[in-house]
Design a protein around this motif. Structure first.
Motif, short mmCIF file in Angstrom:
data_model
loop_
_atom_site.label_atom_id
_atom_site.label_comp_id
_atom_site.label_asym_id
_atom_site.label_seq_id
_atom_site.Cartn_x
_atom_site.Cartn_y
_atom_site.Cartn_z
N SER A 16 39.61 30.05 34.25
CA SER A 16 39.75 30.69 32.94
C SER A 16 39.92 32.19 33.05
O SER A 16 40.68 32.81 32.29
CB SER A 16 38.56 30.35 32.05
OG SER A 16 37.34 30.81 32.64
N GLY A 17 39.21 32.80 34.02
CA GLY A 17 39.35 34.24 34.21
C GLY A 17 40.74 34.63 34.68
O GLY A 17 41.31 35.63 34.23
N VAL A 18 41.32 33.83 35.59
CA VAL A 18 42.68 34.08 36.06
C VAL A 18 43.68 33.94 34.91
O VAL A 18 44.61 34.75 34.78
CB VAL A 18 43.04 33.13 37.22
CG1 VAL A 18 44.53 33.19 37.53
CG2 VAL A 18 42.24 33.50 38.48
N LYS A 19 43.49 32.92 34.08
CA LYS A 19 44.39 32.73 32.94
C LYS A 19 44.37 33.95 32.02
O LYS A 19 45.42 34.44 31.57
CB LYS A 19 43.99 31.48 32.16
CG LYS A 19 44.25 30.17 32.89
CD LYS A 19 43.75 28.99 32.05
CE LYS A 19 43.94 27.68 32.77
NZ LYS A 19 43.38 26.54 32.00
N THR A 20 43.17 34.45 31.74
CA THR A 20 43.04 35.65 30.90
C THR A 20 43.72 36.85 31.55
O THR A 20 44.43 37.62 30.89
CB THR A 20 41.55 35.97 30.65
OG1 THR A 20 40.95 34.86 30.00
CG2 THR A 20 41.40 37.22 29.79
N LEU A 21 43.52 36.99 32.85
CA LEU A 21 44.11 38.10 33.58
C LEU A 21 45.64 38.05 33.56
O LEU A 21 46.31 39.04 33.26
CB LEU A 21 43.62 38.08 35.03
CG LEU A 21 44.23 39.10 35.99
CD1 LEU A 21 43.86 40.52 35.59
CD2 LEU A 21 43.79 38.81 37.43
N LEU A 22 46.21 36.88 33.85
CA LEU A 22 47.66 36.76 33.93
C LEU A 22 48.32 37.01 32.58
O LEU A 22 49.47 37.49 32.52
CB LEU A 22 48.05 35.38 34.46
CG LEU A 22 47.68 35.11 35.93
CD1 LEU A 22 48.13 33.72 36.35
CD2 LEU A 22 48.29 36.16 36.86
N ALA A 23 47.62 36.72 31.50
CA ALA A 23 48.17 36.96 30.16
C ALA A 23 48.33 38.46 29.89
O ALA A 23 49.09 38.86 29.00
CB ALA A 23 47.26 36.34 29.11
N ARG A 24 47.65 39.27 30.68
CA ARG A 24 47.71 40.73 30.50
C ARG A 24 48.78 41.38 31.38
O ARG A 24 49.04 42.58 31.25
CB ARG A 24 46.35 41.35 30.84
CG ARG A 24 45.24 40.85 29.97
CD ARG A 24 43.85 41.19 30.52
NE ARG A 24 43.61 42.62 30.67
CZ ARG A 24 42.46 43.21 30.38
NH1 ARG A 24 41.46 42.51 29.87
NH2 ARG A 24 42.30 44.50 30.57
N ILE A 25 49.36 40.61 32.29
CA ILE A 25 50.30 41.17 33.27
C ILE A 25 51.71 41.22 32.69
O ILE A 25 52.23 40.22 32.19
CB ILE A 25 50.28 40.35 34.57
CG1 ILE A 25 48.85 40.29 35.13
CG2 ILE A 25 51.24 40.94 35.60
CD1 ILE A 25 48.22 41.63 35.35
N LYS A 26 52.34 42.38 32.82
CA LYS A 26 53.68 42.57 32.25
C LYS A 26 54.79 42.59 33.30
O LYS A 26 55.96 42.62 32.97
CB LYS A 26 53.71 43.90 31.46
CG LYS A 26 52.69 43.97 30.32
CD LYS A 26 53.01 42.96 29.23
CE LYS A 26 52.11 43.15 28.01
NZ LYS A 26 50.79 42.57 28.21
N ARG A 27 54.42 42.59 34.60
CA ARG A 27 55.43 42.70 35.65
C ARG A 27 56.34 41.48 35.67
O ARG A 27 55.87 40.33 35.60
CB ARG A 27 54.75 42.85 37.02
CG ARG A 27 54.07 44.19 37.21
CD ARG A 27 53.51 44.32 38.61
NE ARG A 27 54.56 44.29 39.63
CZ ARG A 27 54.32 44.57 40.92
NH1 ARG A 27 53.10 44.88 41.32
NH2 ARG A 27 55.31 44.53 41.80
#
Length: 469
Positions: free
Chosen positions: A228-239
């Motif tokens: 779940s933490g990775v999912k939240t993190l990846l949703a913030r990535i714009k690259r």
């Protein structure tokens, strides 16, 4: 630290390099690689150890104890994060105006001319880094590596390889992993830990977001799509330039495991990649968490061109790292295992593996909480995870570098557990006596924590041998 230091390997080869706190896992690994490259290395640590003996045998000039005179004619100083500003060698280095670098910066210099992979995540970093290293070795790629733990089969935690790949464990605990700027990265999971450094979960996400931003342009990221933490993190990535490979059990992942079989002494699953069956993943280490760690290593290694068949062969030969569910011995049918787990999530997966291995026997835990700040923040969760054991002995908190916090001790955990399943006992000698006295054939004794609780394995085995003689 001296700002804006940027050395090429050819520059470092001309310098006399001194390590303050060279005996730690991370520092000794960097020193070992520099020695292998023919660099001039000296170093000191507060007490002697097998690590210092090994470095001395490799050609390092080693000092036991810290003294201003140890610097001699050093031209560059590398300092461990455990060293305080009052350390006499650091004071002397500042007085002389010597360039001073943190451990992570020095490791970044070694990685800079390679195709580098940094393995990050709140849990599982050491094992995943070691698995990736062993898999790449099996594929004939001979990577350089720097790991926070010793690979059982190799007996070392670092190596200067002949190949073009460099694998490094990337510790987020103080944000220093932002120095690495790798070609690719693995993120195993993301959640709050190291509360001495991170105020809240948002601070953790922010530093991992910066870490992803530090990956080289056109690089790759392997991340656990189940977390779940990775999912939240990846949703913030714009690259948009990164190649992102998800791994896990869920159908959303590129690299998947299913048909999982967890035996007492091994683990097995089937790997598929975007729907294509690759083959069977067989491990000599236990637990579903290790199958996921191995899948992450497999994904990253294939991203770097490793042969799938050879990678699976390498992972099958992997026997673990020191202090990660390490069997210390067995006497009278009682197994003694040591594990580094010091966060509730780690303890939960470790105790599940212990329960599977013990079968009908009991799981008896000796847990030493690590840091007052972590104990205060996670006392409830520690209590819950430890209830997976049949009985737990709680040692007092291992302070590490922290000062005591008023009202914080292992009793915070004990008071939230079933009183029939726990005993707070600060005396290690008494704990050894008690645990040996209660142990029966078929039981599993687990020493658990990141402090010096690991030192109890041998005394327990010796006492068991006397009892069952």
């Amino acid at each position: 630290m001296t700002s804006e230091l940027n050395y090429k390997l050819s520059d470092l080869a001309k310098l006399k390099i001194h390590f303050i706190g060279v005996g730690g896992a991370g520092m000794s690994g960097i020193a070992r690689i520099m020695l292998a490259k023919g660099f001039s290395v000296s170093g000191s640590d507060k007490s002697d150890s097998a690590m210092l003996t090994a470095l001395k045998a490799l050609g390092a000039k080693i000092y036991v104890g810290h003294s201003a005179g140890n610097l001699e004619d050093a031209q560059l100083v590398i300092v461990s994060s455990a060293i305080t500003e009052s350390n006499p060698e650091l004071v002397e280095a500042n007085k002389k105006g010597l360039p001073i670098a943190a451990r992570a910066v020095a490791l970044a210099w070694l990685m800079s001319e390679s195709t580098s992979v940094a393995v990050a995540g709140t849990h599982g970093k050491t094992t995943t880094t070691a698995m990736l290293t062993v898999a790449l070795q099996s594929a004939g790629l001979d990577p350089s590596f720097a790991i926070g733990g010793t690979i059982n089969t190799a007996g070392v935690n670092a190596h200067s390889g002949s190949g073009s790949i460099f694998v490094a464990e990337a510790d987020e605990s103080d944000g220093s992993f932002l120095a690495y700027k790798p070609t690719g990265a693995i993120i195993t999971n993301v959640e709050l830990d190291h509360v001495d450094h991170f105020a809240d979960e948002e601070a953790v996400f922010a530093v991992f977001e910066d870490f992803i931003s530090s990956i080289k342009e056109g690089g790759f990221l392997v991340a656990c799509g189940d977390d779940s933490g990775v999912k939240t993190l990846l949703a913030r990535i714009k690259r948009s330039d990164l190649k992102v490979y998800l791994y896990g059990k869920g159908s959303n992942n590129d690299f998947r495991i299913d048909q999982i079989n967890l035996a007492p002494n091994s683990s097995r699953a089937i790997i598929t990649v975007t729907g294509r069956k690759v083959g069977e993943l067989n491990l000599a280490v236990v637990g579903e968490h290790n199958l996921l760690n191995a899948l992450a290593a497999f994904a990253a290694a294939t991203a770097m061109g490793g042969s799938e068949e050879k990678l699976l062969s390498g992972l099958k030969a992997f026997t673990g790292t020191r202090r990660r569910f390490e069997l210390k011995g067995e006497v009278g049918g009682v197994k003694v295992i040591d594990d580094y787990g010091h966060h509730p999530t780690e303890i939960t997966v470790t105790l599940k593996a212990a329960r599977n291995l013990a079968g009908t026997g009991r799981v008896i835990v000796i847990f030493q909480p690590h840091r007052y700040s972590r104990t205060a923040a996670f006392a409830n969760q520690f209590a819950s995870s430890l209830e997976l054991a049949d009985f737990t002995y709680l040692l007092e908190v291992y302070a590490a570098s922290e000062k005591p916090i008023s009202g914080v001790s292992s009793l915070l955990i004990a008071r939230q557990m079933n009183s029939e399943q726990v005993k707070f006992e600060p005396s290690m000698l008494q704990v050894v006596s008690d645990v040996v006295g209660m142990a029966k054939s078929g039981d599993l004794i687990l020493t658990l924590g990141a402090g010096d609780v690991s030192s109890l394995g041998d005394p327990i085995l010796q006492a068991l041998a006397s009892r069952f003689a």
